[in-house]
Scaffold this active site. Sequence first.
Site, short mmCIF file in Angstrom:
data_model
loop_
_atom_site.label_atom_id
_atom_site.label_comp_id
_atom_site.label_asym_id
_atom_site.label_seq_id
_atom_site.Cartn_x
_atom_site.Cartn_y
_atom_site.Cartn_z
N ASP A 1 -4.93 13.11 -25.94
CA ASP A 1 -4.96 11.74 -25.46
C ASP A 1 -4.23 10.91 -26.52
O ASP A 1 -4.80 10.56 -27.55
CB ASP A 1 -6.41 11.30 -25.30
CG ASP A 1 -6.54 9.85 -24.89
OD1 ASP A 1 -5.52 9.13 -24.89
OD2 ASP A 1 -7.66 9.42 -24.57
N ARG B 1 -0.94 -2.82 -18.57
CA ARG B 1 -2.16 -2.02 -18.67
C ARG B 1 -2.08 -0.86 -17.70
O ARG B 1 -1.76 -1.08 -16.51
CB ARG B 1 -3.40 -2.85 -18.32
CG ARG B 1 -3.53 -4.16 -19.03
CD ARG B 1 -4.94 -4.67 -18.96
NE ARG B 1 -5.77 -3.87 -19.83
CZ ARG B 1 -5.74 -3.94 -21.16
NH1 ARG B 1 -4.96 -4.80 -21.76
NH2 ARG B 1 -6.50 -3.16 -21.87
N LYS C 1 -0.59 0.01 -25.24
CA LYS C 1 -0.84 -0.15 -26.68
C LYS C 1 0.51 -0.12 -27.40
O LYS C 1 1.31 -1.03 -27.25
CB LYS C 1 -1.82 0.93 -27.16
CG LYS C 1 -3.18 0.85 -26.45
CD LYS C 1 -4.15 1.85 -26.97
CE LYS C 1 -5.53 1.71 -26.38
NZ LYS C 1 -5.69 2.27 -25.04
N THR D 1 -2.41 5.72 -22.48
CA THR D 1 -2.34 4.40 -21.87
C THR D 1 -0.90 3.94 -22.04
O THR D 1 -0.13 4.52 -22.82
CB THR D 1 -3.28 3.39 -22.56
OG1 THR D 1 -2.98 3.36 -23.95
CG2 THR D 1 -4.74 3.75 -22.37
N TYR E 1 0.86 -1.19 0.00
CA TYR E 1 0.00 0.00 0.00
C TYR E 1 0.89 1.23 0.00
O TYR E 1 1.80 1.33 0.82
CB TYR E 1 -0.90 0.02 1.25
CG TYR E 1 -2.35 -0.01 0.85
CD1 TYR E 1 -2.89 1.03 0.07
CD2 TYR E 1 -3.18 -1.06 1.20
CE1 TYR E 1 -4.20 1.00 -0.33
CE2 TYR E 1 -4.50 -1.09 0.79
CZ TYR E 1 -5.01 -0.06 0.03
OH TYR E 1 -6.30 -0.09 -0.39
N GLU F 1 -0.41 4.77 -0.76
CA GLU F 1 -1.18 5.99 -1.10
C GLU F 1 -0.29 7.22 -0.93
O GLU F 1 0.45 7.32 0.04
CB GLU F 1 -2.39 6.11 -0.18
CG GLU F 1 -3.55 5.25 -0.62
CD GLU F 1 -4.75 5.37 0.31
OE1 GLU F 1 -4.66 6.08 1.33
OE2 GLU F 1 -5.78 4.75 -0.01
C1 LIG Z 1 -7.74 7.14 -27.13
C2 LIG Z 1 -7.98 6.30 -25.91
N1 LIG Z 1 -8.01 6.90 -24.72
C3 LIG Z 1 -8.24 6.22 -23.59
C4 LIG Z 1 -8.44 4.86 -23.62
C5 LIG Z 1 -8.81 4.17 -22.35
O1 LIG Z 1 -7.91 3.31 -21.88
P1 LIG Z 1 -8.33 2.24 -20.76
O2 LIG Z 1 -9.00 1.13 -21.47
O3 LIG Z 1 -7.01 1.90 -20.14
O4 LIG Z 1 -9.23 2.94 -19.78
C6 LIG Z 1 -8.39 4.18 -24.84
C7 LIG Z 1 -8.59 2.72 -24.88
O5 LIG Z 1 -8.79 2.07 -25.82
C8 LIG Z 1 -8.17 4.93 -26.02
O6 LIG Z 1 -8.18 4.34 -27.23
#
Ligand SMILES: Cc1ncc(COP(=O)(O)O)c(C=O)c1O
Length: 432
Positions: free
Chosen positions: A197, A232, A226, A223, A51, A53
Amino acid sequence: MTRHLKNDSEIFEVLKLETGRLQTNLELIASENFVSPAVLEAAGSILTNKYAEGYPGKRYYGGCEFVDMAEELARTRLKAIYNAEYVNVQPHSGSQANMAVFMTLLKPGDNFLGLSLAHGGHLTHGSLVNFSGQLYKPTGYTLNKETGLLDYDQIQTLANQGKPKLIIAGGSAYSRDWDYKRLREIADSVGAFLLCDMAHPAGLIAKGLLNSPLGYCHFVTSTTHKTLRGPRGGVILMGKDFENPFGITTPKGDRLKMMSELLDSAVMPGIQGGPLMHIIMAKAVAFGEVLQDSFGVYTKRVVANSRRLAASLTTLGYNIVSGGTDNHLMLIDLSNKNVTGKQAEIALGEAGITVNKNMVPYDSRSPFVTSGIRIGTPAVTTRGMNEGEMEAIAGFINDAIVNYTDSAKLSSVKSAVALFCKSFPLYADYLG
Ligand SMILES: Cc1ncc(COP(=O)(O)O)c(C=O)c1O
């Protein structure tokens, strides 16, 4: 790594089946990848017990001195990859990274612009079934109907009309690069924050194969699982040109510090509790791999493979949205093939090829049926496949789609795919 799991026969069976599936199928889901044995070991390590936090040096629990080292390594390496000034490596997922930015910048009811889900955006960019569309007021920008490309003039017009507080760049199914400079000009013209993003192309951006959002966007989320090929999870970054959010006139260093503190507290205690320290260590391992030259070779292959696969499918009469790809993925519009995305996904699955159905821009079908499929090359490239193999994969895809109602034919494609995959061993010692 799995020796103790053998004592739980039900669980070991799951692992055996999933390992077999990965080894004998072609994984073409654009958002998936295969982590290295080192990342896998870190993700399954003893750090799962802790843990912690809080943040390194400021935890709410004792005994954090060593997990602090893991988190510091993850932060330092991630900063080095993108030349970032601030990073947070704790978000459990990409969605939570985005939620933390929303919580920092917006109040419930505030409006923002994001790429429409039906045109390749993500759920967290304003879908009405997601927090982003339930707590805030989204407007979706769309792709140009003729070209399948982003329409920056439309984004400017929507920004002028709605005066959004936030504009989001990035998506889940867009195969072209983004003009962050232009988006920043649009954001500045209406006083909006700009968030990128980069979840999908993060690994390609890391190695300079696509434009970097860091110099233009106030905030960047991603993320890690990918194209970055880590465990993950999610991350948040701010780049070197970070300037003047909230119109604050304090010196740049102080502004950065203030925004860092706001983002950190949006993640914890705002939306998360204890960080997943084993996953943070696995992120550090993956970031270490990204920093190596070999990852540059890998990402170049991902893009070359994606381009070759798109070209081969085009030759076979498939329509790729926007006419091709600059990154690791493509969206195939199957309208001219008399098959829906759902039918194609099922047939390809039966043939040992894993993809996902996907809406195409201006799709007349529902998200449960769709007119398209999305495919990507990160995972097969990790397996060692190159451009020659992409030609073969295009042939397998075509065989399955053309014969989508013929189970005998689909099963013969499956056997051919399994044989093909044998030459590219994956997790060979995993169950040993
Ligand atoms: C552009 C984009 N943002 C955010 C996410 C979200 O990721 P997670 O599945 O880890 O919540 C994804 C997932 O496919 C994504 O394609």
